[in-house]
Design an enzyme around this catalytic site. Structure first.
Site, PDB file in Angstrom:
ATOM      1  N   SER A   1       0.771  -1.072   0.024  1.00  0.00           N
ATOM      2  CA  SER A   1       0.126  -0.112  -0.050  1.00  0.00           C
ATOM      3  C   SER A   1       0.953   1.268  -0.181  1.00  0.00           C
ATOM      4  O   SER A   1       2.074   1.162   0.346  1.00  0.00           O
ATOM      5  CB  SER A   1      -0.877  -0.039   1.077  1.00  0.00           C
ATOM      6  OG  SER A   1      -1.670   1.071   1.414  1.00  0.00           O
TER       7      SER A   1
ATOM      8  N   TYR B   1      -2.746  -0.267   9.963  1.00  0.00           N
ATOM      9  CA  TYR B   1      -2.697  -0.763   8.702  1.00  0.00           C
ATOM     10  C   TYR B   1      -1.434  -0.654   8.124  1.00  0.00           C
ATOM     11  O   TYR B   1      -0.879  -1.262   7.301  1.00  0.00           O
ATOM     12  CB  TYR B   1      -3.931   0.132   7.952  1.00  0.00           C
ATOM     13  CG  TYR B   1      -3.853  -0.433   6.349  1.00  0.00           C
ATOM     14  CD1 TYR B   1      -4.421  -1.435   5.987  1.00  0.00           C
ATOM     15  CD2 TYR B   1      -3.295   0.676   5.602  1.00  0.00           C
ATOM     16  CE1 TYR B   1      -4.588  -1.902   4.494  1.00  0.00           C
ATOM     17  CE2 TYR B   1      -3.446   0.184   3.986  1.00  0.00           C
ATOM     18  CZ  TYR B   1      -4.050  -0.926   3.788  1.00  0.00           C
ATOM     19  OH  TYR B   1      -4.137  -1.358   2.375  1.00  0.00           O
TER      20      TYR B   1
ATOM     21  N   LYS C   1       1.392  -3.040   6.753  1.00  0.00           N
ATOM     22  CA  LYS C   1       2.008  -3.033   5.346  1.00  0.00           C
ATOM     23  C   LYS C   1       3.520  -2.556   5.350  1.00  0.00           C
ATOM     24  O   LYS C   1       4.146  -3.270   4.356  1.00  0.00           O
ATOM     25  CB  LYS C   1       1.300  -2.117   4.470  1.00  0.00           C
ATOM     26  CG  LYS C   1      -0.235  -2.212   4.137  1.00  0.00           C
ATOM     27  CD  LYS C   1      -0.385  -3.630   3.413  1.00  0.00           C
ATOM     28  CE  LYS C   1      -1.619  -3.874   2.984  1.00  0.00           C
ATOM     29  NZ  LYS C   1      -1.880  -5.328   2.198  1.00  0.00           N
TER      30      LYS C   1
ATOM     31  N   THR D   1     -11.980  -0.133  -5.211  1.00  0.00           N
ATOM     32  CA  THR D   1     -12.097  -1.574  -4.828  1.00  0.00           C
ATOM     33  C   THR D   1     -13.021  -1.475  -3.708  1.00  0.00           C
ATOM     34  O   THR D   1     -13.517  -0.300  -3.463  1.00  0.00           O
ATOM     35  CB  THR D   1     -10.974  -2.183  -4.470  1.00  0.00           C
ATOM     36  OG1 THR D   1     -10.677  -1.681  -3.209  1.00  0.00           O
ATOM     37  CG2 THR D   1      -9.809  -2.198  -5.647  1.00  0.00           C
TER      38      THR D   1
END
Length: 279
Positions: free
Chosen positions: A136, A149, A153, A184
């Site tokens: 990401s 998050y 990553k 997405t």
């Protein structure tokens, strides 16, 4: 058994994983499409002789091993592994529960490790293979409201960087993909979970963050189908890149990161270079 290249894709029932799976199949490859909900995977891809749908929760090592055995039993080998499964919890670090932190790290970091560990012996035996892990932009520059998050990553990238040196002598290539903002389901209600408000000091900023993220759904500039085609091109190259920055916004983040690192190196250069013993 098949003479075709075999792609093994996690998270193939939703999000980017569906686009990756459809593109790999349309290009004439055999496909191992995995996910926690095999019905969703099958519905997304339909039936085909070159498709094996396998149940796989990436946080379960036994699932990864079973899916790998099923892939080898069906097709004989695995050529490309795409670690695509992921989740995104949003919230300020102090407000996230230990369970949310553990889950985020389990899916986005330990999950790819579990699957790769199961697949590596198959690739190593053949002295060939390609491991692609979806990272990401948050791994390049951590974003407010996305600290855990970003941690998952960034950890993924550190692991992949070291793994490259370990497996390249066996003819196994690695690529980290840093997507920018792609359209997405990652920021849909199905995939994005928000921490419960618990600390008054964050109220104003939390409300702004939640409103911004919810407003982005369906407006992301990146086309996942084009990213899928890019992966096909990368996987088909003789010397695939160790990193692929997907999108103008991803390139901008990488360039900002490079500038920041250079500025940080320069800021205390005299102090940093004075650490040696005075012999």
């Amino acid at each position: 058994m098949t003479d075709k290249r075999v792609w093994f894709i996690t998270g193939a029932g939703r999000g980017m994983g569906v686009d990756f799976a459809k593109a790999a199949l349309a290009a004439g490859n055999a496909l191992v499409a995995t996910g926690r909900d095999t019905d969703s995977v099958a519905d997304a891809l339909g039936e085909a002789d070159d498709v094996l749908v396998a149940e796989l929760d990436v946080t379960h090592r036994a699932d990864a091993e079973a899916a790998t055995r099923a892939a080898v039993d069906r097709f004989g080998h695995i050529d490309v592994l795409v670690n695509s499964a992921g989740i995104s919890y949003k919230g300020y670090f102090e407000e996230m529960t230990p369970e949310q932190i553990d889950r985020q790290l389990a899916v986005n970091l330990i999950g790819p490790m579990n699957v790769t560990r199961a697949v590596l012996p198959v690739m190593r035996e053949r002295r060939s293979g390609h491991i692609i892990s979806i990272s990401s932009g948050a791994a390049l520059i951590g974003f407010e409201f996305s600290s855990v998050y970003a941690a998952a990553k960034a950890g993924l990238e550190g692991w992949m960087s070291a793994l490259h040196a370990e497996v390249e002598p066996f003819g196994i290539r690695t690529t980290v993909v840093n997507p920018g903002f792609f359209r997405t389901e990652l920021i849909s209600e199905k995939s994005m979970i928000y921490a419960n408000p618990s600390i008054h000091d964050y109220d104003e900023r939390r409300a702004e963050q939640e409103a911004w993220w919810k407003a982005q759904a369906g407006l992301q500039p990146g086309d996942p189908a084009k990213l899928a085609q890019a992966l096909l091109r990368i996987a088909g190259g003789e010397r695939p890149p160790r990193r692929f920055l997907a999108g103008v916004d991803a390139i901008a983040l990488a360039e900002q990161k490079a500038e920041d690192l250079q500025a940080q190196a320069d800021a205390y250069r005299d102090l940093s270079t004075s650490m040696a013993y005075d012999d």
